[in-house]
Design an enzyme around this catalytic site. Structure first.
Site, short mmCIF file in Angstrom:
data_model
loop_
_atom_site.label_atom_id
_atom_site.label_comp_id
_atom_site.label_asym_id
_atom_site.label_seq_id
_atom_site.Cartn_x
_atom_site.Cartn_y
_atom_site.Cartn_z
CB SER A 1 -3.09 -1.67 1.60
OG SER A 1 -2.95 -0.96 2.80
N PRO A 2 -5.10 0.92 1.10
CG PRO A 2 -6.50 2.08 2.54
CD PRO A 2 -5.69 0.83 2.45
CE1 TYR B 1 -1.18 12.40 5.59
CE2 TYR B 1 -1.88 10.13 5.88
CZ TYR B 1 -1.12 11.07 5.22
OH TYR B 1 -0.28 10.70 4.20
#
Length: 798
Positions: free
Chosen positions: A414-415, A573
């Protein structure tokens, strides 16, 4: 002590008896508004763990219960004309009326004063004249309501309709009948409780209930104790075949909506909540009676061990509340699964059965393998058949494609933001960080969020792709992955939006920089949280620049050698904040309804898709829920996923939250998987688009369970890979798998065998001679008249 107990149900009576056993000098009085022979419901189910506690505390009660138990180990599931039997579970059930009789007699023997047909006196008077007041007065507790400002209850009324019935058909095991009707999916939860009958709970979504005309009596006021005879007749017709024409029994049976009860506090001074007054958990994972009796055991023990009532109640809440909350999390997952059961109507029967069994996440594939190896083997072979893959490989090591990209297995790194770049340039840390996870066996390793512009960074330590130097540095990382491993590497592109210009995580996450700040933009001039930057509302010129920056970064990403590009539209974001009504209050074409809020993120996605060649899949990560009132929900996530799929997304990476500092996530193991599950079944699966589940997935057992149940196509693990960069290879060794899905680097080949443990000389049993009348230890059925635990085996599948 002088103890007053409101409620003469199992929890209140059992607590009274335990306290009297601990000290006969206790003066204990119980008030119960019903008659002693009044009881509602039919059977109650207990776990072995609960029964062990009862046996230790009061062997007389345990022996009387044991004498009346129906015991079995099997679960039968009938779905779409197929029947599956899964063994090795272990259940004990008995008549609720018998249980009350046992507890009533025990209380009387020990000298507990019980006033039947008597309302509870004024609680203010009780707490003034008694040392302890126990509110065991049920789900609609008057005492909890009176002191709601202290207990702070939360009552969550669910949308399914259910009705509690009985039948004189004696089931041999726990029974699920799942029936597809012209109105939708209807199911029965059933189990035996004696030699004479079984509990039958009929459940369906409220929309199905209305379409079937079962709401006909909704406005009719039934007298106390009366049952809905119209509903009974309809159910008799609907399940005539399954119930074999046997009688349906009623006891105050009427349609209900389950209410989950939670309380922030469980005691106030000398008043304490017990059982349903304190908490409820959906009937699909257990019995409220079981939980109430466990409460009674814990409360009695704490009062016995602690020197004061205050200390005892503090200890009781500290001991029981976390246990109950864990149970409630499992129950919540289970009840939500049944609320959405129609979503799984198109699943293959074997996969549906596995999905049902693992719905609460407490039962996993490895649990089932230990209990019933035959059923587990069937699940693996069915998965391989559906995927047209190697039947010898565990699900996590089956290959998968995203767009045109083939991955050797279904494990994704996962990032995770590392905050370790200088001027946006990745360095040796990134080479080692991502390279080690690729060497460690993950099929796809994802970069952290790579920012498309200097002002799009989260922190000064975030990497970027806004110039050639950064592109060339990333090429070094992708080159290592491609040259040294058979894994693939993906690029996550994003813009920080209003969460930018902040300190490194370990210096103060989401906190503005002390110096060197840059201007941040957002859809609206709203900060992420207290003390955070106030963003400037993005202009049309700002949006045009962001689109161009994403497109340019995507082109550089392709030049750098990335195999896949993920557009980051999650976690608050820039793109995520446009999607969320919590962050987006615009009044132009980019704000308001969801279709408008989607407009800008889709513009960005389209630009990225145009910048990448067809062989490089473009995916998107979304936050499936904002975890706050008035924010995005699971319903919105389905529509968001649908829109990105229509624009060419090859996969949906389903995360949640981090959109506002006010969020209140429901954390737990695999807690985000239900969102992925729904997106996969409602929009992604039919479109041939893959779904990636993420969030507190930490074991290979969880990964295999998610994949086998069809809740996702791949699983992304973050912190687990930080703990163990070779996690995927270790999972292969633990499962004794060797194959292309987990190919070890030649330099590490000697490590593919599990190291020996400290004890290697134990000789396991090798042979158990077959004897006439020997018991099948996996499949034990309830067959009245043959004695507890005896019975015949059921078939695996028919």
């Amino acid at each position: 002590m002088r103890i007053a107990i409101a409620g003469g149900g199992p929890g209140g009576l059992y607590f009274a008896s335990l306290m009297k056993r601990l000290d006969p000098a206790h003066e204990i009085t119980v008030w119960e508004r019903n008659a002693p022979d009044d009881t509602f419901g039919f059977g109650v189910v207990f776990s072995d763990e609960t029964l062990s506690g009862i046996d230790n505390a009061d062997e007389v009660v345990h022996a009387a219960m044991e004498d009346r138990f129906a015991r079995w180990t099997d679960v039968d599931i009938e779905f779409d004309g197929h029947r599956f039997t899964v063994g090795g579970q272990g259940f004990a059930a008995m008549s609720r009326r018998d249980l009350l009789g046992i507890l009533q007699r025990r209380a009387a023997e020990l000298g507990v004063a019980v006033h039947y047909r008597t309302p509870v006196p004024d609680v203010d008077g009780l707490r003034a004249s008694y040392d302890l007041v126990v509110a065991a007065d049920g789900v609609n507790s008057a005492i909890r309501t009176k002191y709601a400002d202290v207990f702070r209850p939360e009552l969550d009324r669910r949308r399914n309709k259910y009705i509690w019935l009985g039948t004189d058909l004696v089931f041999e095991a726990f029974q699920f009948f799942v029936k597809q009707t012209e109105w939708g999916t209807v199911q029965i939860h059933g189990y035996p409780y004696s030699e004479a009958g079984s509990t039958v709970i009929v459940e369906m979504h409220e929309e199905v209930w209305r379409r079937a005309g079962l709401d006909r009596t909704e406005e009719r006021e039934l007298p106390p104790g009366a049952s809905d005879e119209y509903a009974v007749e309809r159910i008799r017709e609907l399940f005539a075949e399954e119930l074999g024409g046997r009688r349906i029994l009623t006891n105050n049976s009427r349609w209900l909506n389950f209410t989950t009860v939670r309380n922030e506090r469980w005691y106030d001074g000398n008043v304490v909540l017990l059982g349903d007054a304190a908490h409820t958990a959906h009937f699909s994972i257990g019995s409220g009676t079981k939980l109430a009796m466990e409460d009674a055991l814990a409360l009695a023990a704490c009062l016995h061990e602690q020197p004061t009532v205050e200390q005892a109640l503090t200890a009781y809440q500290a001991e029981r509340k976390p246990v109950v909350e864990s149970t409630q999390r499992a129950a919540q997952a289970s009840l939500e699964w049944f609320e959405n059961i129609g979503m799984y109507a198109d699943q293959a029967p074997a996969q549906f059965a596995f999905n049902l069994l693992t719905r609460s996440r407490r039962i996993t594939f490895e649990n089932l393998r230990e209990r019933d190896a035959g059923f587990a083997a069937l699940m693996e072979s069915e998965f391989a058949r559906r995927e047209r893959a190697d039947g010898a490989a565990p699900a996590m090591f089956q290959p998968v494609t995203i767009g045109q990209l083939r991955l050797k297995n279904r494990v994704v790194l996962s990032p995770m933001d590392m905050y370790s770049s200088v001027d946006g340039v990745p360095g040796d840390f990134h080479l080692v960080h991502l390279g080690s996870k690729a060497l460690g066996g993950a099929g796809l390793v994802m970069s952290e969020m790579v920012c498309v512009s200097p002002e799009g960074r989260i922190t000064p330590g975030c990497p970027g792709l806004w110039n050639g130097e950064q592109r060339d540095a990333w090429r070094r990382v992708t080159g290592f992955v491609h040259e040294r491993t058979t894994g693939r590497i993906g690029l996550q592109l994003g813009h920080s939006g209003r969460k930018g210009s902040t300190r490194l995580m370990w210096e103060g996450i989401d906190q503005p920089l002390d110096e060197g700040n840059w201007e941040v933009i957002g859809p609206s001039a709203l900060p992420y949280g207290p003390g955070c930057h106030l963003p400037r509302e993005a202009t049309r010129a700002d949006l045009d620049k962001v689109v161009a920056d994403f497109a340019a970064a995507a082109r550089r990403g392709v030049e750098a050698g990335f195999d896949l590009i993920e557009v980051h539209a999650a976690h608050g974001y820039l793109l995520s904040s446009f999607l969320s009504p919590v962050a987006n209050r615009r009044t132009d074409e980019y704000g308001g309804p969801l279709a408008n809020r989607l407009r800008f993120p889709l513009e960005v996605f389209d630009a990225v898709r145009r910048s990448a060649p067809p062989e490089v899949p473009v995916t998107v990560r979304i936050s499936a829920t904002d975890w706050v009132p008035d924010g995005n929900t699971g319903d919105d996530a389905v529509e968001i996923a649908r829109a990105f799929i229509e624009h060419g997304a090859a996969a949906i990476d389903v995360s949640s939250g981090q959109v506002t500092a006010d969020e209140r996530p429901a954390y737990g193991r695999s807690y985000q998987t239900p969102f992925a599950d729904r997106i996969r079944h409602e929009v992604a699966g039919p479109a041939g688009v893959k779904v990636i589940a993420v969030g507190a997935i930490s074991s290979y057992d969880d990964v295999n369970s998610i994949l086998l149940a069809g809740r996702a196509d791949l699983c992304a693990l973050g912190r687990t890979h930080l703990y163990n960069p070779q996690w995927t290879l270790q999972a292969a060794a633990e499962q004794e798998y060797r194959g292309e899905g987990a190919d070890w680097p030649v330099q590490w080949d000697a490590g593919r065998r599990r190291p020996p443990t400290s004890r290697t000389d134990r000789i396991p049993p090798r042979l158990e001679l077959l004897r006439e009348g020997s018991v099948d230890r996996v499949h034990q059925r309830w067959t009245p008249g043959t004695g507890a635990g005896a019975g015949r085996s059921g078939p695996m599948k028919s």
